[in-house]
Design a protein around this motif. Structure first.
Motif, PDB file in Angstrom:
ATOM      1  N   THR A  47      99.896  67.883 -12.236  1.00 30.54           N
ATOM      2  CA  THR A  47     100.189  68.520 -13.509  1.00 30.54           C
ATOM      3  C   THR A  47     101.483  67.902 -14.023  1.00 30.54           C
ATOM      4  O   THR A  47     102.012  66.968 -13.417  1.00 30.54           O
ATOM      5  N   MET A  78     103.850  62.280 -12.782  1.00 34.43           N
ATOM      6  CA  MET A  78     103.361  63.656 -12.837  1.00 34.43           C
ATOM      7  C   MET A  78     104.018  64.475 -11.726  1.00 34.43           C
ATOM      8  O   MET A  78     104.826  63.957 -10.962  1.00 34.43           O
ATOM      9  N   ASP A 112      98.064  75.537 -15.892  1.00 31.54           N
ATOM     10  CA  ASP A 112      97.940  74.963 -14.557  1.00 31.54           C
ATOM     11  C   ASP A 112      99.290  74.465 -14.030  1.00 31.54           C
ATOM     12  O   ASP A 112      99.578  73.274 -14.016  1.00 31.54           O
ATOM     13  N   THR A 113     100.075  75.392 -13.570  1.00 37.21           N
ATOM     14  CA  THR A 113     101.354  75.054 -12.935  1.00 37.21           C
ATOM     15  C   THR A 113     101.079  74.494 -11.538  1.00 37.21           C
ATOM     16  O   THR A 113      99.940  74.558 -11.053  1.00 37.21           O
ATOM     17  N   VAL A 172     101.082  64.633 -19.258  1.00 41.03           N
ATOM     18  CA  VAL A 172      99.635  64.795 -19.140  1.00 41.03           C
ATOM     19  C   VAL A 172      98.932  63.961 -20.202  1.00 41.03           C
ATOM     20  O   VAL A 172      97.943  63.261 -19.929  1.00 41.03           O
ATOM     21  N   ASP A 206      95.379  70.970 -18.822  1.00 41.64           N
ATOM     22  CA  ASP A 206      95.830  72.280 -19.307  1.00 41.64           C
ATOM     23  C   ASP A 206      97.138  72.659 -18.602  1.00 41.64           C
ATOM     24  O   ASP A 206      97.201  73.665 -17.892  1.00 41.64           O
ATOM     25  N   PRO A 207      98.188  71.831 -18.771  1.00 40.72           N
ATOM     26  CA  PRO A 207      99.427  72.077 -18.013  1.00 40.72           C
ATOM     27  C   PRO A 207     100.078  73.413 -18.363  1.00 40.72           C
ATOM     28  O   PRO A 207     100.854  73.948 -17.562  1.00 40.72           O
ATOM     29  N   MET A 233      97.704  74.938  -9.259  1.00 37.98           N
ATOM     30  CA  MET A 233      96.995  73.745  -8.792  1.00 37.98           C
ATOM     31  C   MET A 233      96.864  73.749  -7.262  1.00 37.98           C
ATOM     32  O   MET A 233      95.817  73.393  -6.719  1.00 37.98           O
ATOM     33  N   GLN A 291     100.985  69.251  -6.456  1.00 37.36           N
ATOM     34  CA  GLN A 291     100.847  70.710  -6.310  1.00 37.36           C
ATOM     35  C   GLN A 291     102.008  71.333  -5.555  1.00 37.36           C
ATOM     36  O   GLN A 291     102.141  72.547  -5.516  1.00 37.36           O
ATOM     37  N   THR A 305      95.114  67.999 -14.236  1.00 38.73           N
ATOM     38  CA  THR A 305      94.837  69.028 -15.235  1.00 38.73           C
ATOM     39  C   THR A 305      95.091  68.514 -16.652  1.00 38.73           C
ATOM     40  O   THR A 305      95.996  67.697 -16.871  1.00 38.73           O
ATOM     41  N   PHE A 363      90.421  71.375 -15.851  1.00 39.00           N
ATOM     42  CA  PHE A 363      91.367  72.488 -15.856  1.00 39.00           C
ATOM     43  C   PHE A 363      90.841  73.605 -14.971  1.00 39.00           C
ATOM     44  O   PHE A 363      89.635  73.782 -14.821  1.00 39.00           O
ATOM     45  N   THR A 364      91.739  74.346 -14.350  1.00 41.07           N
ATOM     46  CA  THR A 364      91.319  75.292 -13.316  1.00 41.07           C
ATOM     47  C   THR A 364      90.536  76.482 -13.873  1.00 41.07           C
ATOM     48  O   THR A 364      89.803  77.118 -13.142  1.00 41.07           O
TER      49      THR A 364
END
Ligand code: NI
Length: 237
Positions: free
Chosen positions: A168, A84, A148-149, A174, A144-145, A153, A87, A142, A108-109
């Motif tokens: 991410t 992965m 969520d870059t 993911v 929700d890539p 993140m 951040q 995450t 997810f954020t």
């Protein structure tokens, strides 16, 4: 010798009774499944919700999760290798965490409430580790890539814990990591909403220094219970 034949009218009544009973049972089961479906908690499957409802209806308390979290069934293995981005945008794998424990949560954020609550729980559990927190890495992954870059993140995980790592990746990375942890997630769009949401399972995973899941904690587990389980694992490591 033949069994005595039932008078036709009695047979008729019996057949009716059986048919009515079958209809009642079917209806009751339908109502139960419906109630289980609508009473599901986030992260809970329909079968789990049904089991919880059924035990409640039979006057029994649903079994509380043990202090050590939910034990994995014998022979079941969760976790393992992943690739992965953290951040800071660096590529990371399970090898970067080798030798340390992880408390992992998938979400997810943009999540309105459940994800922040569970990440707050992880942060609180970290604070209860009494000088041992360096041996544990809190990790938010995450599902929700798309939104969520790494930058998103970085901003998000810093709100919860100074050492929390945000992971991410691309859609395949993911989905591969989620599969290894048996995490369910799906995009939810509703006409009245301008932004989509992610439906996702909501367990906190305690991962050992070998990258394998040691225990998982249901949604709304207490930080004390998680910290206690982590301390137990640290003693045995
Ligand atoms: Ni969430």
């Amino acid at each position: 010798m033949d069994a005595p034949a039932w008078p036709p009218y009695l047979r008729e009544i019996m057949l009716h009774a059986v048919r009515i009973l079958a209809i009642i049972v079917t209806l009751l089961l339908g109502i139960l499944w419906g109630a289980a479906w609508f009473g599901r908690q986030e992260g809970e499957g329909i079968a789990e919700s049904f089991a919880r409802l059924a035990t409640t209806l039979m006057g029994q308390e649903a079994p509380p999760p043990s202090a050590g979290g939910v034990q994995l069934p014998q022979g079941m293995s969760l976790g393992g290798p992943f690739r992965m981005q953290d951040q800071a945008g660096r590529t990371v794998t399970e090898a970067d965490f080798a030798g340390r424990f992880m408390l992992v949560y998938f979400g997810f954020t943009y999540c309105p409430d459940v994800c922040p609550t569970e990440l707050g729980t992880i942060a609180a559990a970290m604070d209860l580790l009494e000088g041992q927190e360096e041996r544990v890495v809190p990790v938010f992954v995450t599902v929700d890539p798309e939104r969520d870059t790494a930058e998103v993140m970085a901003d998000y995980v810093a709100r919860f814990h100074p050492r929390m790592v945000g992971l991410t990746g691309n859609a395949e990375q993911v989905s591969a990591m989620a599969r290894a942890y048996r995490v369910y997630y799906a995009k939810v769009t509703r006409p009245e909403m301008s932004q989509y949401l992610m439906d996702h399972s909501s367990f906190i995973y305690l991962v050992g220094p070998d990258g394998r899941v040691r225990a998982l904690f249901r949604p709304e587990s207490a930080p004390e219970a998680i910290a206690q389980a982590v301390r137990g694992q640290l003693r045995g490591a």
